[in-house]
Write a protein that holds these residues in place. Structure first.
Motif, PDB file in Angstrom:
ATOM      1  N   MET A   1       0.567   4.988  -6.855  1.00  0.00           N
ATOM      2  CA  MET A   1       0.991   3.656  -6.388  1.00  0.00           C
ATOM      3  C   MET A   1       1.926   3.021  -7.417  1.00  0.00           C
ATOM      4  SD  MET A   1      -2.200   1.151  -7.337  1.00  0.00           S
ATOM      5  CE  MET A   1      -3.482   2.385  -7.158  1.00  0.00           C
ATOM      6  N   SER A   2       2.797   2.101  -7.001  1.00  0.00           N
ATOM      7  CA  SER A   2       3.635   1.418  -8.001  1.00  0.00           C
ATOM      8  C   SER A   2       3.474  -0.094  -7.839  1.00  0.00           C
ATOM      9  CB  SER A   2       5.100   1.834  -7.832  1.00  0.00           C
ATOM     10  OG  SER A   2       5.737   1.006  -6.895  1.00  0.00           O
ATOM     11  N   VAL A   3       2.973  -0.719  -8.926  1.00  0.00           N
ATOM     12  CA  VAL A   3       2.762  -2.176  -8.886  1.00  0.00           C
ATOM     13  C   VAL A   3       4.084  -2.898  -9.084  1.00  0.00           C
ATOM     14  CG1 VAL A   3       0.368  -2.124  -9.648  1.00  0.00           C
ATOM     15  CG2 VAL A   3       2.199  -2.079 -11.353  1.00  0.00           C
ATOM     16  N   ASN A   4       4.127  -4.165  -8.640  1.00  0.00           N
ATOM     17  CA  ASN A   4       5.346  -4.975  -8.732  1.00  0.00           C
ATOM     18  C   ASN A   4       5.141  -6.117  -9.726  1.00  0.00           C
ATOM     19  OD1 ASN A   4       7.269  -6.987  -8.405  1.00  0.00           O
ATOM     20  ND2 ASN A   4       7.622  -6.446  -6.247  1.00  0.00           N
ATOM     21  N   PRO A   5       5.657  -5.958 -10.971  1.00  0.00           N
ATOM     22  CA  PRO A   5       5.432  -6.950 -12.031  1.00  0.00           C
ATOM     23  C   PRO A   5       5.879  -8.356 -11.633  1.00  0.00           C
ATOM     24  CG  PRO A   5       6.363  -4.949 -12.967  1.00  0.00           C
ATOM     25  CD  PRO A   5       6.423  -4.802 -11.457  1.00  0.00           C
ATOM     26  N   ASP A   6       7.002  -8.491 -10.935  1.00  0.00           N
ATOM     27  CA  ASP A   6       7.503  -9.830 -10.583  1.00  0.00           C
ATOM     28  C   ASP A   6       6.546 -10.525  -9.624  1.00  0.00           C
ATOM     29  OD1 ASP A   6       9.631  -9.251 -12.163  1.00  0.00           O
ATOM     30  OD2 ASP A   6      10.928  -8.593 -10.506  1.00  0.00           O
ATOM     31  N   ARG A   7       6.111  -9.776  -8.613  1.00  0.00           N
ATOM     32  CA  ARG A   7       5.184 -10.313  -7.612  1.00  0.00           C
ATOM     33  C   ARG A   7       3.888 -10.761  -8.315  1.00  0.00           C
ATOM     34  NH1 ARG A   7       4.245  -6.117  -2.738  1.00  0.00           N
ATOM     35  NH2 ARG A   7       3.247  -5.025  -4.476  1.00  0.00           N
ATOM     36  N   PHE A   8       3.423  -9.923  -9.235  1.00  0.00           N
ATOM     37  CA  PHE A   8       2.211 -10.183 -10.011  1.00  0.00           C
ATOM     38  C   PHE A   8       2.362 -11.453 -10.855  1.00  0.00           C
ATOM     39  CE2 PHE A   8       0.819  -9.251 -14.491  1.00  0.00           C
ATOM     40  CZ  PHE A   8      -0.542  -9.499 -14.343  1.00  0.00           C
ATOM     41  N   LEU A   9       3.464 -11.554 -11.612  1.00  0.00           N
ATOM     42  CA  LEU A   9       3.659 -12.727 -12.485  1.00  0.00           C
ATOM     43  C   LEU A   9       3.864 -13.988 -11.657  1.00  0.00           C
ATOM     44  CD1 LEU A   9       5.954 -11.166 -15.244  1.00  0.00           C
ATOM     45  CD2 LEU A   9       3.560 -11.865 -15.470  1.00  0.00           C
ATOM     46  N   SER A  10       4.534 -13.845 -10.514  1.00  0.00           N
ATOM     47  CA  SER A  10       4.777 -15.008  -9.661  1.00  0.00           C
ATOM     48  C   SER A  10       3.444 -15.566  -9.127  1.00  0.00           C
ATOM     49  CB  SER A  10       5.709 -14.597  -8.513  1.00  0.00           C
ATOM     50  OG  SER A  10       5.484 -15.422  -7.406  1.00  0.00           O
ATOM     51  N   ASP A  11       2.558 -14.680  -8.667  1.00  0.00           N
ATOM     52  CA  ASP A  11       1.233 -15.135  -8.214  1.00  0.00           C
ATOM     53  C   ASP A  11       0.458 -15.805  -9.350  1.00  0.00           C
ATOM     54  OD1 ASP A  11       1.495 -14.398  -5.592  1.00  0.00           O
ATOM     55  OD2 ASP A  11       0.425 -12.489  -5.790  1.00  0.00           O
ATOM     56  N   LEU A  12       0.562 -15.220 -10.550  1.00  0.00           N
ATOM     57  CA  LEU A  12      -0.164 -15.735 -11.704  1.00  0.00           C
ATOM     58  C   LEU A  12       0.296 -17.162 -12.039  1.00  0.00           C
ATOM     59  CD1 LEU A  12      -2.356 -14.679 -13.574  1.00  0.00           C
ATOM     60  CD2 LEU A  12      -0.580 -13.579 -14.956  1.00  0.00           C
TER      61      LEU A  12
ATOM     62  N   GLN B   1      -0.293  -2.292 -15.466  1.00  0.00           N
ATOM     63  CA  GLN B   1       0.057  -0.887 -15.261  1.00  0.00           C
ATOM     64  C   GLN B   1      -1.051   0.054 -15.719  1.00  0.00           C
ATOM     65  OE1 GLN B   1       3.743  -1.337 -17.322  1.00  0.00           O
ATOM     66  NE2 GLN B   1       4.978  -1.379 -15.411  1.00  0.00           N
ATOM     67  N   VAL B   2      -1.742  -0.307 -16.800  1.00  0.00           N
ATOM     68  CA  VAL B   2      -2.874   0.513 -17.262  1.00  0.00           C
ATOM     69  C   VAL B   2      -3.982   0.489 -16.205  1.00  0.00           C
ATOM     70  CG1 VAL B   2      -4.731   0.698 -18.969  1.00  0.00           C
ATOM     71  CG2 VAL B   2      -2.382   0.234 -19.715  1.00  0.00           C
ATOM     72  N   LEU B   3      -4.224  -0.711 -15.646  1.00  0.00           N
ATOM     73  CA  LEU B   3      -5.264  -0.837 -14.611  1.00  0.00           C
ATOM     74  C   LEU B   3      -4.893   0.011 -13.383  1.00  0.00           C
ATOM     75  CD1 LEU B   3      -7.844  -2.198 -13.490  1.00  0.00           C
ATOM     76  CD2 LEU B   3      -6.396  -4.096 -12.718  1.00  0.00           C
ATOM     77  N   ALA B   4      -3.634  -0.118 -12.934  1.00  0.00           N
ATOM     78  CA  ALA B   4      -3.191   0.627 -11.746  1.00  0.00           C
ATOM     79  C   ALA B   4      -3.275   2.134 -11.985  1.00  0.00           C
ATOM     80  CB  ALA B   4      -1.765   0.223 -11.388  1.00  0.00           C
ATOM     81  N   GLY B   5      -2.866   2.563 -13.180  1.00  0.00           N
ATOM     82  CA  GLY B   5      -2.904   3.985 -13.504  1.00  0.00           C
ATOM     83  C   GLY B   5      -4.333   4.526 -13.477  1.00  0.00           C
ATOM     84  N   ALA B   6      -5.255   3.733 -14.025  1.00  0.00           N
ATOM     85  CA  ALA B   6      -6.653   4.179 -14.052  1.00  0.00           C
ATOM     86  C   ALA B   6      -7.199   4.274 -12.637  1.00  0.00           C
ATOM     87  CB  ALA B   6      -7.486   3.195 -14.889  1.00  0.00           C
ATOM     88  N   VAL B   7      -6.884   3.271 -11.812  1.00  0.00           N
ATOM     89  CA  VAL B   7      -7.355   3.251 -10.417  1.00  0.00           C
ATOM     90  C   VAL B   7      -6.829   4.492  -9.678  1.00  0.00           C
ATOM     91  CG1 VAL B   7      -7.070   2.079  -8.200  1.00  0.00           C
ATOM     92  CG2 VAL B   7      -7.640   0.763 -10.259  1.00  0.00           C
ATOM     93  N   ALA B   8      -5.541   4.790  -9.886  1.00  0.00           N
ATOM     94  CA  ALA B   8      -4.938   5.950  -9.210  1.00  0.00           C
ATOM     95  C   ALA B   8      -5.635   7.235  -9.651  1.00  0.00           C
ATOM     96  CB  ALA B   8      -3.450   6.005  -9.519  1.00  0.00           C
TER      97      ALA B   8
END
Lengths: 401, 401
Positions: A1-12, A388-395
């Protein structure tokens, strides 16, 4: 999977608008307050956009549920009376982004949670404590905050939203991402901490009852001054802990109220908090013995009534080997050589969730180690590295689901 | 003149209905509160029934004025946040009854006063301090109570009532009757205390500023804990005062606030009150030196910011020989052998009024020495004895007016 940093920071950044303090990025969003409930409702909308089925349990813990069996990610979205924008919120929004990215990638199924009252308006990590069976709801409902409001009354403000409990069997494990809240990663210039274990905590309210009297006409030798009792108690435990504690042990008197709290009156009563933390359950117990014996001794010597409230607390918890390994491998891929294994001095919902399923945690740095304050912050590059570390571990865990 | 004990006691019990706490005879009637202003308006009505011309000055001090030159009697009708029914009220109602009886007897002319904020919501005996020129109104208006309300704002609630200042030259002297507020008369089974002098008082607010931080992740050696600063300051002054004080000296930390005052947060800030009293101005000064030096020392050792607020206070005052003799002679007539001369450890409006005219005071016993509390009380026979001693002294002074 590939996370979207902008989407993530915008929600935060959107989340910190709920209860924004107006000072830096600080937030004032205590559990069950209007901004807390509004933030949860906004989160619920985001979860549904991701295709999760949303659900509030009787404590007001908010779940975004994937179908079938899934890994659970998240943290909490309530804040301290004066809190930072990342504490709790980071783990919830990271979970939201991983669930979204995972959905887009066709799996694995990821559920998201925002626990209620992690910051302990009514005790310590109250929402996850009750969900995990650490305290039953009837007992919990009698807990009061500093203003005498009961948890039952506070829960009532969410009555129109809440449903039944969520069965934990649908989750294969829980991973919580959080800010370190300590100085170590920041001082070392490292990006990620993979948590080895979470220290235990004990927390109680102590009351000394003396005689309220005139501050001009009551001779010093006839006084039963509750504040002087507190000051002596504080000095004695600081001295007596010396032979028991390690450099990692901490203890705090963070709340003090005097009654009637006036310049010209000898304080008749004081209520104060006593909290202590350590990785060793036996040390926590020895400290408790010192605290109880010292309070008793001061109360007898100064003819002060003594009342010690119920002790809330959690045992030290070791992180799950399997989840932890996935986080370590992912960290080495994302930030090679810039991560470490470390204990958590802070308490987290993961401590409670460990009663129900395997748990693990990862940390990102706290600038100057500051948290539980408006100044709390983290470099956005480190926030994204954590995601990204979290996403990588989940994958990497996918095959195991 | 002959005073009427029933009329006197009935007025006294009526007054305690204003701001009645519902606990014993206790009252909650802080300066400028709704019940305080309602009580003053009721008093004004009673004064006018006695034929006195009533007047509020800019501070809200209520005067009932006799024509021409007169003796001034009275005290204050505001109370502590949790006060008794007699503190202040006794002196005002006794003055009212003596003025009434004296009127009925054809003289001497007696004026009555109820000073405002004697209990120090905005400092110490604020109303009589400003009237007597101890502080000018512009400076006083900037004083704030614990909630940050300014005196100017509080005075505003009486704006529709207040007029200009009352010229003190119309008064030949001031006598204040009050409860002792200490244990001595009650323990000795005596009815009356004739005051020899009033101790001096010093009062200030001190602030320590540290670093608010997480109570789990901040190592003890890196903390700048404001409460620990306060506790150390308290221990040090208790130790250092030993070589300076007498058994009559008293000092009190009666108000403490922590910020943000939460179990899980190292206190970043504390604001507390420091008050001390003694009959010797030089001793008061030496104690002040110890307080300032110790606060400075703690602030440097613990890297805490230090702020010491303006010092409010009053010098020790000796009672007028002539008025005092009249009280002693009257006491020996009313309660032969059951009275004594004694200093006042409590501060009173008489301390300020002494700037303007000769002053004297008499005490009645406080049961168990308790005051500034709902339990505060005095045997009604002693209340009446006090009234009769006051009336007798006033009558014996008649020839001198």
């Amino acid at each position: 999977m590939s996370v979207n940093p902008d989407r993530f920071l915008s929600d935060l950044h959107t989340l910190r608008q709920f209860g924004a303090s107006g000072i830096g990025k600080g937030v004032v969003r205590p559990a069950y307050s209007k901004p807390d409930i509004e933030a949860r409702e906004w989160l619920r909308g985001r979860m549904e956009e991701v295709g999760l089925t949303t659900h509030y349990d009787p404590m007001g813990n908010l779940f975004g549920l994937a179908e079938g069996t899934s890994l659970l990610l998240g943290s909490h979205s309530d804040s301290q009376p004066e809190g930072g924008w990342l504490d709790g919120s980071l783990g919830v929004i990271a979970a939201l982004e991983v669930a979204r990215a995972s959905r887009e990638a066709g799996g694995p199924p990821i559920s998201v949670v925002s626990f209620q009252d992690e910051e302990g308006r009514f005790g310590v990590t109250t929402g996850s404590t009750v969900w995990s069976g650490g305290l039953n709801l009837e007992q919990a409902d009698e807990l009061t905050d500093r203003d005498g409001v009961t948890l039952a009354e506070a829960r009532g403000t969410m009555a129109h939203l809440i449903g039944d409990w969520v069965d934990a069997d649908r989750f294969t494990g829980f991973i919580e991402m959080h800010i370190e809240q300590g100085p170590w990663l920041d001082q070392a210039g490292e990006a990620i901490g993979v948590v080895s274990d979470i220290v235990g905590i004990r927390d109680m309210r102590i009351t000394f009852d003396g005689q309220q009297n005139h501050a001009g006409t009551t001779p010093m030798h006839l006084r039963r001054d509750a504040f002087q009792g507190l000051a002596e108690f504080n000095a004695l435990i600081n001295e007596r802990f010396r032979n028991v504690v390690t450099p990692q042990t901490v203890w705090t008197i963070g709340h003090v109220s005097l009654h009637p709290d006036a310049h010209s009156i000898v304080p008749g009563k004081t209520v104060f908090s006593m909290q202590w933390r350590d990785g060793d359950a036996d040390r926590l117990r020895r400290m408790e013995e010192i605290i109880r014996a010292t309070a008793q001794e001061v109360s007898e010597a100064r003819e002060l009534g003594l009342e010690i409230g119920p002790m809330l607390g959690l045992e030290p918890v070791t992180m799950d080997e399997n989840l932890r390994t996935a986080l370590k491998l992912s960290a080495e891929l994302v930030v090679p050589g810039r991560w470490r294994e470390m204990p958590s001095g802070a308490l987290h919902d993961a401590t409670n969730v460990a009663r129900l399923m395997p748990v693990a945690m990862l940390f990102v740095p706290s600038i100057d180690g500051i948290s539980h304050a408006f100044e709390e912050d983290t470099d956005e590059r480190d926030l994204v590295a954590g995601l990204q570390v979290l996403a990588g571990a989940v994958a990497s865990l996918q095959g195991q689901n």
